[in-house]
Design an enzyme around this catalytic site. Structure first.
Site, PDB file in Angstrom:
ATOM      1  N   ARG A 113       0.850  -1.199   0.000  1.00  0.00           N
ATOM      2  CA  ARG A 113       0.000   0.000   0.000  1.00  0.00           C
ATOM      3  C   ARG A 113       0.883   1.246   0.000  1.00  0.00           C
ATOM      4  O   ARG A 113       0.588   2.236  -0.635  1.00  0.00           O
ATOM      5  CB  ARG A 113      -0.962   0.021   1.204  1.00  0.00           C
ATOM      6  CG  ARG A 113      -1.784   1.298   1.249  1.00  0.00           C
ATOM      7  CD  ARG A 113      -2.980   1.324   2.198  1.00  0.00           C
ATOM      8  NE  ARG A 113      -2.944   0.405   3.285  1.00  0.00           N
ATOM      9  CZ  ARG A 113      -2.202   0.543   4.402  1.00  0.00           C
ATOM     10  NH1 ARG A 113      -1.459   1.614   4.573  1.00  0.00           N
ATOM     11  NH2 ARG A 113      -2.227  -0.384   5.330  1.00  0.00           N
TER      12      ARG A 113
ATOM     13  N   TYR B 124     -15.868  17.298 -15.230  1.00  0.00           N
ATOM     14  CA  TYR B 124     -16.181  15.869 -15.326  1.00  0.00           C
ATOM     15  C   TYR B 124     -17.280  15.514 -14.317  1.00  0.00           C
ATOM     16  O   TYR B 124     -17.216  15.915 -13.151  1.00  0.00           O
ATOM     17  CB  TYR B 124     -14.898  15.065 -15.050  1.00  0.00           C
ATOM     18  CG  TYR B 124     -15.133  13.582 -14.970  1.00  0.00           C
ATOM     19  CD1 TYR B 124     -15.454  12.852 -16.109  1.00  0.00           C
ATOM     20  CD2 TYR B 124     -15.058  12.906 -13.764  1.00  0.00           C
ATOM     21  CE1 TYR B 124     -15.688  11.492 -16.038  1.00  0.00           C
ATOM     22  CE2 TYR B 124     -15.286  11.547 -13.682  1.00  0.00           C
ATOM     23  CZ  TYR B 124     -15.598  10.844 -14.833  1.00  0.00           C
ATOM     24  OH  TYR B 124     -15.822   9.498 -14.750  1.00  0.00           O
TER      25      TYR B 124
ATOM     26  N   LYS C 105      -7.873   6.812 -19.353  1.00  0.00           N
ATOM     27  CA  LYS C 105      -8.142   7.377 -20.679  1.00  0.00           C
ATOM     28  C   LYS C 105      -6.890   7.313 -21.563  1.00  0.00           C
ATOM     29  O   LYS C 105      -6.404   6.236 -21.815  1.00  0.00           O
ATOM     30  CB  LYS C 105      -8.686   8.783 -20.513  1.00  0.00           C
ATOM     31  CG  LYS C 105      -9.729   8.957 -19.383  1.00  0.00           C
ATOM     32  CD  LYS C 105     -11.001   8.157 -19.631  1.00  0.00           C
ATOM     33  CE  LYS C 105     -11.913   8.057 -18.402  1.00  0.00           C
ATOM     34  NZ  LYS C 105     -12.213   9.294 -17.703  1.00  0.00           N
TER      35      LYS C 105
ATOM     36  N   ASP D 173      -6.962  19.214 -14.195  1.00  0.00           N
ATOM     37  CA  ASP D 173      -7.276  17.885 -14.698  1.00  0.00           C
ATOM     38  C   ASP D 173      -6.861  17.867 -16.175  1.00  0.00           C
ATOM     39  O   ASP D 173      -7.477  18.509 -17.017  1.00  0.00           O
ATOM     40  CB  ASP D 173      -8.779  17.613 -14.536  1.00  0.00           C
ATOM     41  CG  ASP D 173      -9.176  16.202 -14.983  1.00  0.00           C
ATOM     42  OD1 ASP D 173      -8.455  15.611 -15.807  1.00  0.00           O
ATOM     43  OD2 ASP D 173     -10.220  15.714 -14.513  1.00  0.00           O
TER      44      ASP D 173
HETATM   45  C1  LIG Z   1     -12.673   9.746 -16.428  1.00  0.00           C
HETATM   46  C2  LIG Z   1     -12.310  11.079 -15.920  1.00  0.00           C
HETATM   47  C3  LIG Z   1     -12.069  11.300 -14.557  1.00  0.00           C
HETATM   48  C4  LIG Z   1     -12.249  10.223 -13.500  1.00  0.00           C
HETATM   49  O1  LIG Z   1     -11.363   9.186 -13.672  1.00  0.00           O
HETATM   50  P1  LIG Z   1     -11.683   7.643 -13.290  1.00  0.00           P
HETATM   51  O2  LIG Z   1     -10.422   6.973 -13.676  1.00  0.00           O
HETATM   52  O3  LIG Z   1     -12.887   7.225 -14.042  1.00  0.00           O
HETATM   53  O4  LIG Z   1     -11.910   7.641 -11.802  1.00  0.00           O
HETATM   54  C5  LIG Z   1     -11.700  12.579 -14.163  1.00  0.00           C
HETATM   55  N1  LIG Z   1     -11.590  13.583 -15.068  1.00  0.00           N
HETATM   56  C6  LIG Z   1     -11.819  13.408 -16.374  1.00  0.00           C
HETATM   57  C7  LIG Z   1     -11.674  14.552 -17.300  1.00  0.00           C
HETATM   58  C8  LIG Z   1     -12.188  12.154 -16.847  1.00  0.00           C
HETATM   59  O5  LIG Z   1     -12.440  11.990 -18.151  1.00  0.00           O
END
Ligand SMILES: *Cc1c(COP(=O)(O)O)cnc(C)c1O
Length: 384
Positions: A51, A103, A201, A176
């Site tokens: 962890r 998001y 992504k 982000d």
């Molecule tokens: C998918 C996404 C998230 C969240 O990520 P997860 O891996 O699904 O928890 C946050 N910000 C953006 C822009 C995203 O596309």
């Protein structure tokens, strides 16, 4: 030659990755272990429990830090874990200013989880307003997402950072960077304090992992954020860490192709008689095209467009596409298509959705790396 002096494509292949010292294996092993043997109590080789740290994860962290030209990275079990860890950094009574078109999961975490713990969030239109219109004496975190999701608005990172860093106390500015990926946008270089990724992504790129990462330069922040992660968990397993590490090696090639394909499709859709309006930062018609040109090295693989018609028109179109898969998420090698109002942004209150412009005719596509003529034909046939 120092890897830090290399170009992006080289960093993507080499950063954090060394041949295994015991066997010479060129690829980072999947260290499937929870614990590590100590020679005498308290003496170990840098790892005591997975962890806290795991060698496969360490390699991934060095790789992502390299991509963002950041000093520290924490690899996480998901993108949302990163948002949650940053919220844990706040205290009851603190205030967050977040981009309004954020998001859906981020908005949900702020509104339905952290609001209950006394952290209040204001959702701000940072395209048309200054940060100063929203900040309060207790504002501790500024949350930027750009391009935004799903409306692909471009927020001027440098401008928001300058305004934020004049405030006292100084809030941390988080960007982000999931949509642009580090190939097209470098928020730390523009002054942001922390970069968040959903590695689910583009970084992983193959739609087979859920993961996240935080990248930053400040040593104090490293101690505090790692303390939170180690206390609450939220770590990726070694196999997931390895998959993301593997995906990253082709990030530059993939992003280049995503963008080439997206440009062709955005232009085709903009000409199409059944399409009302196309939003793509690379189009001259995009309201913040100039900001995008200045702050990004390219415009990415996400396109949003409005069909002429109503919900039935959207459903009909979405049922007719063949190559584009009707699915949430984005950033994989395969093309995806979705209906934000019903799918990814269903957790946003309907009233807010309407105010933002997430209507029933709004379609979002994540353009894959397939042959662009095939993709174009698929959309044209479905549009009819
Ligand atoms: C998918 C996404 C998230 C969240 O990520 P997860 O891996 O699904 O928890 C946050 N910000 C953006 C822009 C995203 O596309």
């Amino acid at each position: 030659m120092d890897i830090k002096e290399c170009k992006f494509e080289t960093i993507a292949v080499h950063a954090g990755v060394q041949p295994d010292p015991t066997t010479g294996a060129i690829m980072t092993p999947i260290y499937a272990t929870s614990t590590y043997v100590q020679s005498t109590p308290g003496e170990h080789k840098g790892y005591d429990y997975s962890r806290t740290a795991n060698p496969t994860r360490t390699a991934l962290e060095a790789s992502i830090a390299g991509l963002e030209s950041g000093k520290h990275c924490l690899a996480l079990s998901s993108g949302c874990t990163g948002t949650d860890i940053l919220c844990h950094f706040l205290e009851a009574g603190d205030h967050v200013v977040s981009v309004d078109d954020v998001y859906g999961g981020t908005s949900r975490l702020f509104r339905t989880v952290w609001a209950r713990h006394g952290v209040e969030t204001t959702f701000a239109d940072l395209v048309n307003h200054n940060l100063s219109d929203y900040v309060r004496p207790n504002t501790k975190m500024i949350w930027i997402e750009t391009p935004t999701n799903p409306l692909l608005k471009i927020i001027d990172i440098e401008k928001v950072v300058q305004q934020a860093h004049k405030l006292s106390p100084k809030p941390i500015v988080v960007v982000d960077n999931t949509f642009a990926s580090p190939y097209f946008q470098s928020p730390l270089a523009l002054g942001a304090d922390v970069v968040l990724h959903s590695t689910t992504k583009y970084l992983n790129g193959h739609s087979d992992v859920v993961g996240g990462a935080l990248v930053f330069n400040d040593d104090n922040l490293k101690a505090k954020l790692h303390h939170i992660q180690n206390s609450i968990g939220g770590v990726p397993g070694p196999f997931d860490a390895w998959l993301v590490l593997r995906g990253i090696k082709t990030l530059a090639l993939r992003m280049k192709r995503h963008e080439e394909n997206a440009k062709v499709l955005a232009e085709m859709l903009e000409r199409h008689p059944k399409v009302e309006r196309v939003i793509y930062p690379g189009l001259k018609s995009h309201p913040q095209h100039d900001v995008a040109k200045r702050q990004m090295k390219g415009f990415g693989g996400m396109i949003t467009f409005f069909l002429k018609g109503n919900l039935a028109t959207s459903r009909n179109f979405l049922e007719r596409v063949r190559l584009f898969a009707l699915a949430e998420s984005l950033g994989g090698v395969e093309s995806l298509i979705e209906h934000p109002a019903i799918m990814t942004h269903a957790s946003i209150p309907a009233e807010t959705r309407v105010k933002l412009g997430i209507s029933d005719t709004l379609i979002r596509i994540s353009v894959g790396i397939e042959n662009v003529q095939d993709l174009q034909r698929d959309l044209e046939l479905a549009l009819g």
